[in-house]
Motif scaffolding. Structure first.
Motif, PDB file in Angstrom:
ATOM      1  N   GLY A 182       5.653   2.460  -8.305  1.00  0.00           N
ATOM      2  CA  GLY A 182       5.502   2.831  -6.906  1.00  0.00           C
ATOM      3  C   GLY A 182       4.695   1.770  -6.181  1.00  0.00           C
ATOM      4  O   GLY A 182       4.472   0.677  -6.708  1.00  0.00           O
ATOM      5  N   ALA A 183       4.238   2.070  -4.988  1.00  0.00           N
ATOM      6  CA  ALA A 183       3.453   1.106  -4.220  1.00  0.00           C
ATOM      7  C   ALA A 183       2.758   1.811  -3.068  1.00  0.00           C
ATOM      8  O   ALA A 183       3.300   2.755  -2.495  1.00  0.00           O
ATOM      9  N   CYS A 184       1.573   1.324  -2.744  1.00  0.00           N
ATOM     10  CA  CYS A 184       0.813   1.930  -1.644  1.00  0.00           C
ATOM     11  C   CYS A 184       1.557   1.830  -0.311  1.00  0.00           C
ATOM     12  O   CYS A 184       1.418   2.708   0.541  1.00  0.00           O
ATOM     13  N   ALA A 185       2.339   0.765  -0.128  1.00  0.00           N
ATOM     14  CA  ALA A 185       3.084   0.621   1.131  1.00  0.00           C
ATOM     15  C   ALA A 185       4.067   1.771   1.328  1.00  0.00           C
ATOM     16  O   ALA A 185       4.403   2.113   2.463  1.00  0.00           O
ATOM     17  N   GLY A 194      -3.253  -7.056  -1.912  1.00  0.00           N
ATOM     18  CA  GLY A 194      -2.176  -6.700  -2.813  1.00  0.00           C
ATOM     19  C   GLY A 194      -2.650  -5.589  -3.736  1.00  0.00           C
ATOM     20  O   GLY A 194      -3.710  -4.978  -3.516  1.00  0.00           O
ATOM     21  N   CYS A 195      -1.896  -5.369  -4.782  1.00  0.00           N
ATOM     22  CA  CYS A 195      -2.162  -4.265  -5.705  1.00  0.00           C
ATOM     23  C   CYS A 195      -3.591  -4.299  -6.235  1.00  0.00           C
ATOM     24  O   CYS A 195      -4.071  -5.325  -6.701  1.00  0.00           O
ATOM     25  N   LEU A 196      -4.235  -3.146  -6.186  1.00  0.00           N
ATOM     26  CA  LEU A 196      -5.609  -3.014  -6.666  1.00  0.00           C
ATOM     27  C   LEU A 196      -5.673  -2.436  -8.071  1.00  0.00           C
ATOM     28  O   LEU A 196      -6.749  -2.342  -8.647  1.00  0.00           O
ATOM     29  N   GLY A 197      -4.548  -1.990  -8.596  1.00  0.00           N
ATOM     30  CA  GLY A 197      -4.530  -1.511  -9.984  1.00  0.00           C
ATOM     31  C   GLY A 197      -3.863  -0.167 -10.206  1.00  0.00           C
ATOM     32  O   GLY A 197      -2.735  -0.105 -10.668  1.00  0.00           O
ATOM     33  N   PRO A 198      -4.554   0.928  -9.873  1.00  0.00           N
ATOM     34  CA  PRO A 198      -4.009   2.252 -10.185  1.00  0.00           C
ATOM     35  C   PRO A 198      -3.036   2.761  -9.111  1.00  0.00           C
ATOM     36  O   PRO A 198      -3.356   3.645  -8.306  1.00  0.00           O
ATOM     37  N   CYS A 199      -1.836   2.201  -9.101  1.00  0.00           N
ATOM     38  CA  CYS A 199      -0.861   2.453  -8.047  1.00  0.00           C
ATOM     39  C   CYS A 199      -0.548   3.944  -7.872  1.00  0.00           C
ATOM     40  O   CYS A 199      -0.286   4.400  -6.757  1.00  0.00           O
ATOM     41  N   ASP A 200      -0.563   4.679  -8.973  1.00  0.00           N
ATOM     42  CA  ASP A 200      -0.223   6.098  -8.876  1.00  0.00           C
ATOM     43  C   ASP A 200      -1.247   6.891  -8.078  1.00  0.00           C
ATOM     44  O   ASP A 200      -0.985   8.023  -7.688  1.00  0.00           O
ATOM     45  N   VAL A 257      -7.610  -2.545   2.071  1.00  0.00           N
ATOM     46  CA  VAL A 257      -6.526  -1.562   2.031  1.00  0.00           C
ATOM     47  C   VAL A 257      -5.353  -2.194   1.285  1.00  0.00           C
ATOM     48  O   VAL A 257      -4.850  -3.252   1.685  1.00  0.00           O
ATOM     49  N   CYS A 258      -4.915  -1.567   0.219  1.00  0.00           N
ATOM     50  CA  CYS A 258      -3.766  -2.087  -0.524  1.00  0.00           C
ATOM     51  C   CYS A 258      -2.494  -1.857   0.286  1.00  0.00           C
ATOM     52  O   CYS A 258      -2.167  -0.726   0.630  1.00  0.00           O
ATOM     53  N   THR A 259      -1.811  -2.948   0.581  1.00  0.00           N
ATOM     54  CA  THR A 259      -0.541  -2.829   1.307  1.00  0.00           C
ATOM     55  C   THR A 259       0.620  -3.351   0.454  1.00  0.00           C
ATOM     56  O   THR A 259       1.674  -3.730   0.977  1.00  0.00           O
ATOM     57  N   GLN A 260       0.402  -3.357  -0.848  1.00  0.00           N
ATOM     58  CA  GLN A 260       1.442  -3.817  -1.777  1.00  0.00           C
ATOM     59  C   GLN A 260       2.725  -2.993  -1.611  1.00  0.00           C
ATOM     60  O   GLN A 260       2.674  -1.785  -1.478  1.00  0.00           O
ATOM     61  N   ASN A 261       3.867  -3.697  -1.651  1.00  0.00           N
ATOM     62  CA  ASN A 261       5.160  -3.007  -1.649  1.00  0.00           C
ATOM     63  C   ASN A 261       5.944  -3.433  -2.884  1.00  0.00           C
ATOM     64  O   ASN A 261       5.672  -4.485  -3.472  1.00  0.00           O
ATOM     65  N   ARG A 262       6.888  -2.595  -3.285  1.00  0.00           N
ATOM     66  CA  ARG A 262       7.775  -2.890  -4.409  1.00  0.00           C
ATOM     67  C   ARG A 262       9.144  -2.316  -4.086  1.00  0.00           C
ATOM     68  O   ARG A 262       9.287  -1.443  -3.221  1.00  0.00           O
ATOM     69  N   PRO A 263      10.156  -2.767  -4.816  1.00  0.00           N
ATOM     70  CA  PRO A 263      11.497  -2.227  -4.566  1.00  0.00           C
ATOM     71  C   PRO A 263      11.537  -0.719  -4.797  1.00  0.00           C
ATOM     72  O   PRO A 263      10.815  -0.192  -5.654  1.00  0.00           O
ATOM     73  N   ALA A 313      -2.322   6.022  -1.491  1.00  0.00           N
ATOM     74  CA  ALA A 313      -2.750   4.728  -0.990  1.00  0.00           C
ATOM     75  C   ALA A 313      -4.228   4.474  -1.304  1.00  0.00           C
ATOM     76  O   ALA A 313      -5.069   5.326  -1.040  1.00  0.00           O
ATOM     77  N   ASN A 314      -4.494   3.286  -1.843  1.00  0.00           N
ATOM     78  CA  ASN A 314      -5.835   2.966  -2.320  1.00  0.00           C
ATOM     79  C   ASN A 314      -6.605   2.078  -1.348  1.00  0.00           C
ATOM     80  O   ASN A 314      -6.044   1.171  -0.725  1.00  0.00           O
ATOM     81  N   VAL A 315      -7.919   2.364  -1.300  1.00  0.00           N
ATOM     82  CA  VAL A 315      -8.841   1.636  -0.423  1.00  0.00           C
ATOM     83  C   VAL A 315     -10.086   1.331  -1.248  1.00  0.00           C
ATOM     84  O   VAL A 315     -10.652   2.225  -1.876  1.00  0.00           O
TER      85      VAL A 315
HETATM   86  S1  FES Z   1       0.318  -0.809  -5.166  1.00  0.00           S
HETATM   87 FE1  FES Z   1      -1.591  -0.207  -4.314  1.00  0.00          FE
HETATM   88  S2  FES Z   1      -2.875  -0.147  -6.040  1.00  0.00           S
HETATM   89 FE2  FES Z   1      -1.016  -0.871  -6.849  1.00  0.00          FE
END
Ligand code: FES
Length: 107
Positions: A22-25, A55-61, A10-16, A64-66
């Protein structure tokens, strides 16, 4: 620990706030991860299924990615309401949840 049959990330990446990717978080992925872990505990499937944050899996848009291995199938727009279906269909019965797959044009 035995080697899992399925490994779900599960992508839990965050960004400002306001970051262009954007970010999955920011799309509920931390709560999503907790729901996956609760379901794993409920089913006591630790010998077959591993669930790990990433972390980020790639296609952030698409988040939430799994991501599920060994197939390498990426699900997008996943919410906690989808967790039981992903367990029943893909993780247990080996049938990917087509409606959640990220299109090949995006990943
Ligand atoms: S932030 Fe989740 S795929 Fe990039």
């Amino acid at each position: 620990m035995t080697k899992p049959v399925k490994h779900l990330f599960v992508c839990t990446q965050n960004r400002p706030a306001g970051h262009p990717r954007g970010a999955c978080a920011q799309k509920g992925s931390s709560e999503l991860l907790q729901t996956f872990w609760q379901e794993l505990q409920k089913r006591n499937a630790y010998d077959r299924i591993a669930i790990t944050y990433s972390g980020c899996l790639g296609p952030c848009d698409q988040g939430a990615n799994v991501l599920v291995y060994p197939e390498g199938i990426l699900y997008g727009g996943v919410t906690k309401e989808d967790v039981v279906e992903i367990f029943d269909s893909h993780l247990i019965n080996d049938i990917p949840v087509e409606r959640l797959r990220v299109p090949a044009t995006a990943w």
